[in-house]
Motif scaffolding. Structure first.
Motif, PDB file in Angstrom:
ATOM      1  N   TYR A 107       0.866  -1.178   0.000  1.00 48.17           N
ATOM      2  CA  TYR A 107       0.000   0.000   0.000  1.00 48.17           C
ATOM      3  C   TYR A 107       0.901   1.225   0.000  1.00 48.17           C
ATOM      4  O   TYR A 107       2.118   1.113   0.107  1.00 48.17           O
ATOM      5  N   ASP A 108       0.320   2.391  -0.105  1.00 44.34           N
ATOM      6  CA  ASP A 108       1.089   3.638  -0.260  1.00 44.34           C
ATOM      7  C   ASP A 108       1.979   3.594  -1.501  1.00 44.34           C
ATOM      8  O   ASP A 108       3.071   4.145  -1.516  1.00 44.34           O
ATOM      9  N   GLU A 110       0.877   4.698  -4.419  1.00 44.47           N
ATOM     10  CA  GLU A 110       0.218   5.572  -5.392  1.00 44.47           C
ATOM     11  C   GLU A 110       1.207   6.508  -6.080  1.00 44.47           C
ATOM     12  O   GLU A 110       2.308   6.744  -5.589  1.00 44.47           O
ATOM     13  N   THR A 130      -3.721   3.264  -4.173  1.00 44.73           N
ATOM     14  CA  THR A 130      -2.702   2.992  -3.158  1.00 44.73           C
ATOM     15  C   THR A 130      -2.128   1.592  -3.299  1.00 44.73           C
ATOM     16  O   THR A 130      -0.988   1.332  -2.912  1.00 44.73           O
ATOM     17  N   PRO A 158      -4.387  -2.575   1.859  1.00 41.21           N
ATOM     18  CA  PRO A 158      -4.983  -1.420   2.542  1.00 41.21           C
ATOM     19  C   PRO A 158      -6.465  -1.574   2.861  1.00 41.21           C
ATOM     20  O   PRO A 158      -7.248  -2.035   2.022  1.00 41.21           O
ATOM     21  N   TYR A 160      -8.115   1.232   3.615  1.00 38.65           N
ATOM     22  CA  TYR A 160      -8.349   2.676   3.615  1.00 38.65           C
ATOM     23  C   TYR A 160      -8.331   3.169   2.174  1.00 38.65           C
ATOM     24  O   TYR A 160      -8.048   2.403   1.240  1.00 38.65           O
ATOM     25  N   LEU A 162      -7.763   6.834  -0.632  1.00 38.61           N
ATOM     26  CA  LEU A 162      -6.995   8.043  -0.892  1.00 38.61           C
ATOM     27  C   LEU A 162      -7.908   9.119  -1.480  1.00 38.61           C
ATOM     28  O   LEU A 162      -8.726   8.836  -2.355  1.00 38.61           O
ATOM     29  N   GLN A 176      -5.274  10.379   3.316  1.00 43.04           N
ATOM     30  CA  GLN A 176      -5.928   9.077   3.454  1.00 43.04           C
ATOM     31  C   GLN A 176      -7.274   9.230   4.160  1.00 43.04           C
ATOM     32  O   GLN A 176      -7.515  10.207   4.869  1.00 43.04           O
ATOM     33  N   ARG A 178     -10.114   6.433   6.187  1.00 42.32           N
ATOM     34  CA  ARG A 178     -10.368   5.043   6.595  1.00 42.32           C
ATOM     35  C   ARG A 178     -11.594   4.470   5.888  1.00 42.32           C
ATOM     36  O   ARG A 178     -12.514   5.204   5.514  1.00 42.32           O
ATOM     37  N   PHE A 230     -10.411   3.776  -3.405  1.00 38.19           N
ATOM     38  CA  PHE A 230     -10.386   2.929  -2.209  1.00 38.19           C
ATOM     39  C   PHE A 230     -10.600   1.463  -2.574  1.00 38.19           C
ATOM     40  O   PHE A 230     -11.037   1.118  -3.672  1.00 38.19           O
ATOM     41  N   TYR A 258      -9.635   0.255  10.844  1.00 37.51           N
ATOM     42  CA  TYR A 258     -10.279   1.100   9.834  1.00 37.51           C
ATOM     43  C   TYR A 258     -11.632   0.541   9.397  1.00 37.51           C
ATOM     44  O   TYR A 258     -12.328   1.152   8.597  1.00 37.51           O
TER      45      TYR A 258
END
Length: 286
Positions: A107-108, A110, A130, A158, A160, A162, A176, A178, A230, A258
């Motif tokens: 994740y993260d 992006e 993400t 993830p 969560y 973005l 971000q 949730r 998401f 989350y």
């Protein structure tokens, strides 16, 4: 299992490493847990070798401790969505050989948090998601290609989304949000007959267009975001299947809180998310 960070530790200082490791081992004993997760996400090239040593020394110390309880503990090391992410390039093979688990933080990844996307030489398939399914599989294969046994890898995905604001048709990442808050926002908007929801099949990620600022549908949003990317149980299912495809050791998420979950009062949305984690298909309303 407890999670630990390194703070401002000088990884290149052997004495500091030992002090930190000894205190971490004592902390594990004091908390009476059977494992520890090491989370460090920096990428200072001057500290690369020192961090490699720290991770390996931590694992060796725990596994060789005379206390029978802690000797059976497991150590997991958080690693990025793919090895070269943000130029980290740590010695993941060495860590995998000495530790128990490498937890892939899939994740993260992006576009706006991904320096490789700016490089014309990059092989990384960039996305606003993400955890684009293409990038997730790219990362898993890259770790295995380094000679790391699939049985040492956990795949984390993830829970969560973005937020993005568009300026002159250009998306800018605004933070971000949730999963549970996304659901509440969508329900509020759709109750008013507003917003559009579509699946980006290339990344296996949902996109919710807020029909204007998303803040009109949620008090938790105070910025100018107008779109949310998401994951839910449906988009996550094929990503979790990557773990089975490559015979990884397990799966996980960031983070369980989350999703609102009460074991005494099951909700369809929460059950669906947990079932996707277990790679069980779930149809809300079925």
């Amino acid at each position: 299992v407890i999670a630990v960070g390194t703070g401002d530790l000088d990884f290149n200082n052997q004495t500091e490493r030992k002090v930190w490791i000894d205190s971490t081992v004592q902390y594990i004993k004091d908390q009476k847990v059977n494992g520890v997760n090491l989370d460090y996400e920096g990428n200072n090239p001057n500290l690369t070798d020192g961090y490699n040593d720290l991770a390996v020394e931590l694992c060796e110390t725990v596994h060789s401790d005379s206390d029978a309880y802690i000797a059976n503990s497991q150590i997991s090391i958080d690693v990025p969505i793919y090895p070269e992410y943000e130029g980290r390039n740590y010695d993941y093979k060495r860590m995998a050989d000495k530790c128990d688990i490498l937890f892939i933080m899939a994740y993260d990844g992006e576009f706006w948090d991904n320096v490789q996307c700016a490089s014309k030489k990059s092989n990384v398939p960039c996305s606003l998601a993400t955890a684009s399914i293409e990038v997730v599989e790219y990362g898993v294969k890259a770790y295995i290609d380094q000679g790391i046994a699939p049985s040492s890898l956990h795949l984390g995905l993830p829970w969560y989304g973005l937020k993005y604001e568009y300026v002159a048709h250009i998306p800018f990442f605004t933070g971000q949000i949730r999963y549970q808050d996304i659901l509440n926002l969508i329900k509020t908007a759709q109750y008013q007959g507003k917003g559009t929801l579509e699946m980006d099949s290339k990344s296996s990620t949902w996109i919710f267009n807020c029909d204007g600022k998303c803040s009109q549908w949620s008090d938790l949003i105070t910025d100018r975001s107008s779109e949310i990317w998401f994951d839910d149980y449906e988009s996550l299912y094929p990503k979790y299947e990557i773990a089975t495809k490559y015979q990884l050791r397990g799966v996980g998420m960031w983070e369980a809180t989350y999703v609102d979950y009460d074991p005494e009062q099951h909700t369809a949305d929460a059950d669906a998310m947990w079932n996707s984690l277990c790679q069980q298909k779930y149809q809300i309303g079925a």
